[in-house]
Scaffold this active site. Structure first.
Site, PDB file in Angstrom:
ATOM      1  N   ASP A 396       0.849  -1.182   0.000  1.00  0.00           N
ATOM      2  CA  ASP A 396       0.000   0.000   0.000  1.00  0.00           C
ATOM      3  C   ASP A 396       0.897   1.250   0.000  1.00  0.00           C
ATOM      4  O   ASP A 396       1.934   1.272   0.667  1.00  0.00           O
ATOM      5  CB  ASP A 396      -0.884  -0.032   1.265  1.00  0.00           C
ATOM      6  N   ASN A 404      -2.504  13.069  -3.341  1.00  0.00           N
ATOM      7  CA  ASN A 404      -3.685  13.628  -4.029  1.00  0.00           C
ATOM      8  C   ASN A 404      -3.926  15.082  -3.635  1.00  0.00           C
ATOM      9  O   ASN A 404      -4.260  15.926  -4.477  1.00  0.00           O
ATOM     10  CB  ASN A 404      -4.927  12.797  -3.708  1.00  0.00           C
ATOM     11  N   ASP A 413      -3.016   9.014  -9.690  1.00  0.00           N
ATOM     12  CA  ASP A 413      -3.177   7.901 -10.648  1.00  0.00           C
ATOM     13  C   ASP A 413      -1.826   7.449 -11.187  1.00  0.00           C
ATOM     14  O   ASP A 413      -1.581   6.249 -11.351  1.00  0.00           O
ATOM     15  CB  ASP A 413      -4.085   8.331 -11.800  1.00  0.00           C
ATOM     16  N   GLU A 439      -5.016   2.338  -3.776  1.00  0.00           N
ATOM     17  CA  GLU A 439      -3.570   2.206  -3.926  1.00  0.00           C
ATOM     18  C   GLU A 439      -3.061   0.892  -3.350  1.00  0.00           C
ATOM     19  O   GLU A 439      -1.875   0.730  -3.075  1.00  0.00           O
ATOM     20  CB  GLU A 439      -2.867   3.380  -3.223  1.00  0.00           C
TER      21      GLU A 439
END
Length: 520
Positions: A396, A404, A413, A439
């Site tokens: 992760d 973000n 992304d 993620e």
């Protein structure tokens, strides 16, 4: 006018058939060239990998032997009397258990009992055990990796006891040692032996080795024995066109084949000139192309720096017959044939898109959760039957929300896409991984030791640390945390849940770390 139409239609069919014949024949040759090139590339890689391993081992051995006087022999040799001589080995009782598989053994013979003349060389050779193990475990084609001394002893990996293999002077006449001696190899070059049957029962082998000299004196040789069974599997699995293949040495001994030798026996040495004309066997390298010679289409690859040649071929008459078979529908249903081809291409394209939508993640192109459970269940059950351990890894991105927030969702992304790129780069083709959501990714590793899992994940973790992602004018990087469940539980879901707990532990320990939970 009626006859004119018949003649015109006939002429049109002949022209179209001729064009199609040429096109289809070229297509078959092109496919044949593509497959043969792939096969040659893989075979070349396997052999070059062995050469690199020998050179690596030779360099280490030479450095160690140049300082052998600094080593002291502190091991207890077990000696047994044999006709006119004594055999000895390093048969430590601790090696008789499972751990013995991870050690090398020293085996030898002497004309006197408790011979101590070469103990410094023996101690230096045993110092190479980890190097022998490293090389052997990196390639399943390697049957034995060893140092063979002119002073009548060898240090060999994998471990084999003196009960299973007794060292004798006759071994020094075998090609794996004789090819290294100054009489046969005065330039001390890397050598390849002819085929021979392994004395310990692993079937036919070829040895790649290199003599070891210290201060101008020949001491022995470092050798890697390559088993041939996997070469046959490579040729069979990569030949999607089911043509004929021969891999042979300069003595025309067959190292591997496909669709040529019936009732194939891997303990028997076959001669290539019994199956193919010597003019073809001696043909020049076709430089990656398919050529027509003596009624055959063939691809010839001389493996550079070795005595090996690969020939991939098929009878021209069979290829032409196959081409004609494609033309039968054209003669009968020309218009219908064209329509079917068009519809087939469209349906195949649609089916391919539907299949990708069902199994692939739209953002990264990685497999999705559904595919992971479908395929992973099969891998997991197979490992259960074999009582093997597996590793389930959850990974992760650390502080993904911060990426973000600071750089935008497009950058986020890109960060997720880079996970797939790095995993593709570092994992084996047989390993399975998928994007589980957001993620988070999951990896299933089969047929792998715990040490190899730790080394692999540490390598990947460090690569994420230095990986820089460019999004527009922004540049950023991130770390990842890993949770690993290693061993075997009742279900794949239980392994994933345990890996999730390990991942949570990694996060609580400060992130950018690897936590491994063992099953019991």
């Amino acid at each position: 006018m009626k006859y004119f139409k018949i003649v015109f239609i006939t002429f049109l069919l002949v022209v179209v058939s001729t064009v199609f014949f040429v096109v289809i024949n070229k297509k078959q040759i092109h496919e044949m060239q593509h497959v043969s090139y792939n096969i040659a590339s893989v075979v070349d890689f396997e052999i070059k990998d062995a050469q690199k391993a020998v050179n690596y081992l030779h360099l280490n051995t030479k450095q160690v032997m140049e300082n052998k006087d600094k080593f002291q022999f502190s091991k207890l040799l077990r000696t047994a009397h044999s006709i006119g001589r004594y055999t000895y080995s390093l048969d430590d009782p601790s090696l008789t258990g499972h751990s013995g598989k991870n050690k090398a053994n020293l085996l030898g013979w002497s004309e006197v009992e408790n011979d101590i003349r070469y103990t410094d060389e023996q101690a230096a050779a045993l110092f190479l055990s980890d190097n022998l193990k490293l090389i052997a475990t990196q390639n399943k084609n390697f049957g034995w990796v060893y140092y063979f001394s002119k002073h009548h002893f060898a240090v060999i990996y994998p471990y084999i006891s003196a009960e299973d293999f007794s060292f004798s002077v006759e071994l020094e006449r075998e090609p794996f040692f004789a090819c290294a001696t100054p009489e046969h190899n005065p330039k001390a070059e890397l050598f390849f032996t002819p085929l021979y049957n392994d004395l310990i029962g692993k079937g036919l082998m070829v040895t790649i080795g290199k003599p070891v000299y210290v201060k101008g004196e020949f001491l022995g040789t470092v050798d890697i024995d390559i088993t041939l069974n996997n070469l046959d599997n490579i040729l069979f699995n990569l030949d999607t066109l089911n043509n004929k293949i021969l891999l042979y040495n300069d003595k025309f001994q067959v190292l591997g084949s496909n669709n040529i030798i019936r009732d194939f026996n891997r303990s028997k040495i076959y001669k290539a000139d019994n199956y193919l004309d010597k003019k073809l066997l001696k043909a020049e390298d076709t430089q990656g192309k398919i050529e027509y010679l003596m009624g055959k289409y063939l691809f010839v690859k001389k493996i550079k720096g070795t005595p090996f040649t690969l020939i991939y071929f098929q009878d021209a008459s069979k290829i032409w017959l196959t081409t004609l078979m494609y033309l039968i529908p054209i003669f009968l249903f020309f218009i219908l044939f064209v329509a079917i081809i068009i519809l087939y291409d469209k349906s195949r394209s649609v089916m391919k898109r539907l299949e990708e939508q069902a199994t692939k993640d739209y953002l990264t192109g990685a497999y999705n959760r559904r595919y992971f459970f479908d395929v992973g269940a099969t891998i997991f059950l197979k490992a259960q039957r074999k009582k093997n351990s597996v590793a389930v890894v959850m990974l992760d991105i650390d502080d993904f929300k911060r990426i973000n927030d600071l750089y935008g969702h497009k950058a986020g992304d890109l960060g997720i896409i880079h996970i797939k790129k790095i995993l593709d780069k570092n994992l084996r083709r047989t390993d399975l991984f998928a994007r589980f959501g957001g993620e988070e990714f999951c990896i299933l590793l089969d047929d792998i030791s715990l040490d190899d899992v730790e080394m692999l994940l540490e390598k990947i973790r460090k690569e994420f640390e230095v990986n820089v992602i460019v999004s527009g004018k922004e540049r950023f990087s991130y770390t990842v945390s890993f949770g690993v469940a290693y061993g075997m539980l009742s279900t794949l879901e239980e392994m994933i849940n345990l890996a999730d707990k390990a991942l949570y532990k990694s996060k609580s320990l400060g992130k950018n770390t690897i936590t491994i939970y063992h099953t019991h």
